[in-house]
Design a protein around this motif. Structure first.
Motif, PDB file in Angstrom:
ATOM      1  N   THR A 324     -11.653  43.178  30.882  1.00 59.09           N
ATOM      2  CA  THR A 324     -12.345  42.135  30.122  1.00 59.09           C
ATOM      3  C   THR A 324     -11.934  40.759  30.652  1.00 59.09           C
ATOM      4  O   THR A 324     -11.285  40.666  31.695  1.00 59.09           O
ATOM      5  CB  THR A 324     -12.024  42.247  28.632  1.00 59.09           C
ATOM      6  OG1 THR A 324     -10.602  42.128  28.447  1.00 59.09           O
ATOM      7  CG2 THR A 324     -12.472  43.597  28.073  1.00 59.09           C
ATOM      8  N   TRP A 342     -10.913  31.750  24.298  1.00 55.73           N
ATOM      9  CA  TRP A 342     -11.112  32.953  23.481  1.00 55.73           C
ATOM     10  C   TRP A 342     -11.119  34.206  24.349  1.00 55.73           C
ATOM     11  O   TRP A 342     -11.258  34.142  25.577  1.00 55.73           O
ATOM     12  CB  TRP A 342     -12.396  32.838  22.674  1.00 55.73           C
ATOM     13  CG  TRP A 342     -13.680  32.947  23.441  1.00 55.73           C
ATOM     14  CD1 TRP A 342     -14.410  34.073  23.674  1.00 55.73           C
ATOM     15  CD2 TRP A 342     -14.386  31.871  24.070  1.00 55.73           C
ATOM     16  NE1 TRP A 342     -15.526  33.773  24.406  1.00 55.73           N
ATOM     17  CE2 TRP A 342     -15.547  32.426  24.659  1.00 55.73           C
ATOM     18  CE3 TRP A 342     -14.166  30.500  24.194  1.00 55.73           C
ATOM     19  CZ2 TRP A 342     -16.469  31.666  25.363  1.00 55.73           C
ATOM     20  CZ3 TRP A 342     -15.080  29.739  24.891  1.00 55.73           C
ATOM     21  CH2 TRP A 342     -16.222  30.314  25.456  1.00 55.73           C
ATOM     22  N   GLU A 344     -11.965  38.780  24.425  1.00 54.89           N
ATOM     23  CA  GLU A 344     -12.958  39.781  24.040  1.00 54.89           C
ATOM     24  C   GLU A 344     -12.309  40.935  23.279  1.00 54.89           C
ATOM     25  O   GLU A 344     -12.819  42.052  23.271  1.00 54.89           O
ATOM     26  CB  GLU A 344     -13.666  40.312  25.295  1.00 54.89           C
ATOM     27  CG  GLU A 344     -14.412  39.240  26.065  1.00 54.89           C
ATOM     28  CD  GLU A 344     -15.035  39.774  27.344  1.00 54.89           C
ATOM     29  OE1 GLU A 344     -14.946  41.002  27.579  1.00 54.89           O
ATOM     30  OE2 GLU A 344     -15.620  38.989  28.105  1.00 54.89           O
ATOM     31  N   GLU A 346     -10.110  42.399  19.636  1.00 53.56           N
ATOM     32  CA  GLU A 346     -10.480  42.693  18.248  1.00 53.56           C
ATOM     33  C   GLU A 346     -10.339  41.484  17.332  1.00 53.56           C
ATOM     34  O   GLU A 346     -10.782  41.528  16.192  1.00 53.56           O
ATOM     35  CB  GLU A 346      -9.618  43.842  17.719  1.00 53.56           C
ATOM     36  CG  GLU A 346      -9.795  45.147  18.493  1.00 53.56           C
ATOM     37  CD  GLU A 346      -8.892  46.241  17.960  1.00 53.56           C
ATOM     38  OE1 GLU A 346      -8.078  45.943  17.046  1.00 53.56           O
ATOM     39  OE2 GLU A 346      -8.994  47.371  18.453  1.00 53.56           O
ATOM     40  N   ASN A 393     -11.498  33.786  14.214  1.00 56.55           N
ATOM     41  CA  ASN A 393     -12.192  34.898  14.845  1.00 56.55           C
ATOM     42  C   ASN A 393     -13.657  34.536  15.071  1.00 56.55           C
ATOM     43  O   ASN A 393     -14.297  33.937  14.210  1.00 56.55           O
ATOM     44  CB  ASN A 393     -12.099  36.157  13.985  1.00 56.55           C
ATOM     45  CG  ASN A 393     -10.691  36.712  13.928  1.00 56.55           C
ATOM     46  OD1 ASN A 393      -9.978  36.700  14.925  1.00 56.55           O
ATOM     47  ND2 ASN A 393     -10.281  37.194  12.765  1.00 56.55           N
ATOM     48  N   LEU A 394     -14.165  34.902  16.219  1.00 56.23           N
ATOM     49  CA  LEU A 394     -15.567  34.645  16.528  1.00 56.23           C
ATOM     50  C   LEU A 394     -16.466  35.620  15.777  1.00 56.23           C
ATOM     51  O   LEU A 394     -16.050  36.760  15.489  1.00 56.23           O
ATOM     52  CB  LEU A 394     -15.804  34.781  18.037  1.00 56.23           C
ATOM     53  CG  LEU A 394     -15.050  33.777  18.910  1.00 56.23           C
ATOM     54  CD1 LEU A 394     -15.234  34.120  20.382  1.00 56.23           C
ATOM     55  CD2 LEU A 394     -15.528  32.360  18.634  1.00 56.23           C
ATOM     56  N   PRO A 395     -17.687  35.216  15.454  1.00 51.60           N
ATOM     57  CA  PRO A 395     -18.594  36.111  14.707  1.00 51.60           C
ATOM     58  C   PRO A 395     -18.862  37.434  15.426  1.00 51.60           C
ATOM     59  O   PRO A 395     -18.990  38.478  14.794  1.00 51.60           O
ATOM     60  CB  PRO A 395     -19.875  35.280  14.585  1.00 51.60           C
ATOM     61  CG  PRO A 395     -19.430  33.856  14.715  1.00 51.60           C
ATOM     62  CD  PRO A 395     -18.278  33.886  15.656  1.00 51.60           C
ATOM     63  N   LYS A 396     -18.925  37.398  16.766  1.00 46.97           N
ATOM     64  CA  LYS A 396     -19.223  38.614  17.527  1.00 46.97           C
ATOM     65  C   LYS A 396     -17.960  39.336  17.986  1.00 46.97           C
ATOM     66  O   LYS A 396     -18.035  40.276  18.784  1.00 46.97           O
ATOM     67  CB  LYS A 396     -20.084  38.262  18.739  1.00 46.97           C
ATOM     68  CG  LYS A 396     -21.465  37.720  18.364  1.00 46.97           C
ATOM     69  CD  LYS A 396     -22.289  37.445  19.612  1.00 46.97           C
ATOM     70  CE  LYS A 396     -23.662  36.913  19.249  1.00 46.97           C
ATOM     71  NZ  LYS A 396     -24.489  36.641  20.461  1.00 46.97           N
ATOM     72  N   GLY A 397     -16.814  38.909  17.496  1.00 46.27           N
ATOM     73  CA  GLY A 397     -15.558  39.536  17.876  1.00 46.27           C
ATOM     74  C   GLY A 397     -14.780  38.705  18.868  1.00 46.27           C
ATOM     75  O   GLY A 397     -15.354  37.975  19.679  1.00 46.27           O
ATOM     76  N   CYS A 400     -10.125  33.204  18.943  1.00 47.38           N
ATOM     77  CA  CYS A 400     -10.440  31.920  19.581  1.00 47.38           C
ATOM     78  C   CYS A 400      -9.442  30.857  19.139  1.00 47.38           C
ATOM     79  O   CYS A 400      -9.097  30.753  17.955  1.00 47.38           O
ATOM     80  CB  CYS A 400     -11.861  31.491  19.219  1.00 47.38           C
ATOM     81  SG  CYS A 400     -12.354  29.910  19.954  1.00 47.38           S
TER      82      CYS A 400
END
Length: 409
Positions: A324, A342, A344, A346, A393-397, A400
């Protein structure tokens, strides 16, 4: 306000209220006097007509010449007369009452204005005192006064004094803590140096063993010794990092950490930080993405800011899987320059989010073997350069870190 001013205002208030009361009493007495005259004259006319019915027309003619008007209380009212139209009323008293009333009203307004001016000046003085205290000016003392603000002034002085004492105690405690950290870090140097020398000697002896002919069992033992030495070296590296971090924390707490702040391009900071971590990212199989988004300068110390960014990048790298990437972005508006880093993975757990930047905090699911100082150091370095940092946390995971350096210095 002084005691003399309070006495002056009190006298003015009493005098103005007294004049208004006198004027009102005079006016009421004038009305009462006119009513009495009206009833006396009405009774007189009633008696005259009763005793001499033929005089009714004569009385009416006389009253008409005096410009009376009608009321419904007696015979004069029946002829169209009221008390305000009696010619026997002396208007001098009424004019005096009106003059006294207005004089009292003007005096009252002047007293209120004077009191408001003095109160406003007192409030402004207390406000100015608090503003100077907030800017760090000490030793200010007001002249003693005896007024309605005296109790407030005393309470302000008590509060400011207690705050000064609390501040001094907190500074003393912080300095003691910083000194203790520094002492601990320096005390660690001696055992670290000794262990390093022992490890170095062990490695030399192990090299001699390898060059010499040894039985099969001894070869296996040499391999185990080599593995143990590697473990010791890793722990030594951790201790060395802990020592350096403790010394840095002590400098931050003592306020002796200095910054050479200059306009620095954000892309340069991110690129240098990633270059220093290249080998580590390569070992973990993680990529780092830093797009070039134009020149954006921030007024910071390049080396210390790069150190803070490296800690954030390492945290993201350790939280993501092999194959990743860790991503970076930056943007600018009239208020601040913003950087985001940020991963990728959890993301942060709910429990970790509230403690991420606390010293020596390590989450339950953390994969690294750090000591929990990196994020707190990054936060301190950023905040000491007119910046802020937050984690979410980012909305899509993915986790950050968001950094903002404000453009006002």
């Amino acid at each position: 306000m002084s005691k003399k001013s309070n006495i002056t205002i009190t006298i003015l208030f009493v005098l103005s209220v007294s004049l208004i009361a006198i004027a009102a009493a005079t006016y009421l007495l004038t009305i009462y006097y006119r009513q009495v005259c009206f009833h006396i004259l009405g009774g007189f006319c009633d008696s005259m007509i009763e005793h001499n019915p033929g005089s009714r027309q004569a009385v009416l003619e006389v009253l008409k010449t005096q410009d009376f008007y009608m009321t419904d209380k007696n015979i004069l009212s029946n002829f169209g007369y009221d008390p305000s139209n009696l010619g026997i009323t002396d208007t001098t008293v009424l004019w005096i009452a009106i003059f006294v009333f207005f004089a009292g009203g003007i005096l009252f307004l002047f007293s209120f204005w004077y009191w408001h001016k003095k109160s406003d000046a007192r409030i402004q003085a207390l406000t100015g005192y608090l503003e100077k205290i907030n800017t760090g000016v000490q030793g200010l003392v007001f002249e003693s006064s005896d007024d309605e603000f005296s109790k407030l002034q005393d309470e302000i002085y008590k509060t400011v004094t207690e705050l000064y004492q609390t501040r001094e105690e907190a500074l003393a405690a912080r300095n003691n803590f910083a000194e203790n950290l520094s002492n601990i870090a320096h005390q660690l140097k001696t055992p670290i140096t000794c262990i390093s020398l022992i490890v170095q000697m062990a490695k030399e002896h192990l090299g001699d063993f390898r060059t010499a002919e040894m039985p099969q069992g001894h070869t296996s033992m040499a391999c185990k010794m080599h593995a143990n030495i590697k473990d010791i070296e890793r722990q030594l590296n951790r201790l060395t990092h802990l020592e350096e971090s403790l010394l840095l924390l002590s400098r931050i707490d003592a306020g002796t950490l200095t910054f050479d702040r200059k306009p620095t391009d954000v892309f340069t900071i991110l690129s240098l930080a990633s270059d220093n971590l290249y080998e580590l990212f390569l070992q973990n199989g993680v990529l780092i993405d830093i797009p070039e988004m134009g020149e954006m300068n921030i007024n910071v110390d390049l080396n210390w800011t790069m150190e803070a960014v490296m800690n954030l990048m390492k945290n993201c790298m350790e939280a993501t899987e092999t194959g990743t990437a860790v991503h970076c972005s930056y943007e600018k508006n009239p208020l601040y320059v913003q950087m985001r880093i940020w991963d990728e993975g959890e993301g942060f757990t709910k429990e970790d989010l509230t403690h991420l930047f606390e010293r020596f905090y390590r989450g339950e699911k953390t994969k690294n073997t750090g000591i929990g100082i990196g994020l707190s150091l990054s936060k301190a370095i950023i905040e000491m350069q007119n910046g802020i940092i937050r984690a979410f946390n980012l909305p899509k995971g993915g986790a950050c870190f968001e950094i903002r350096f404000y453009t006002s210095y």
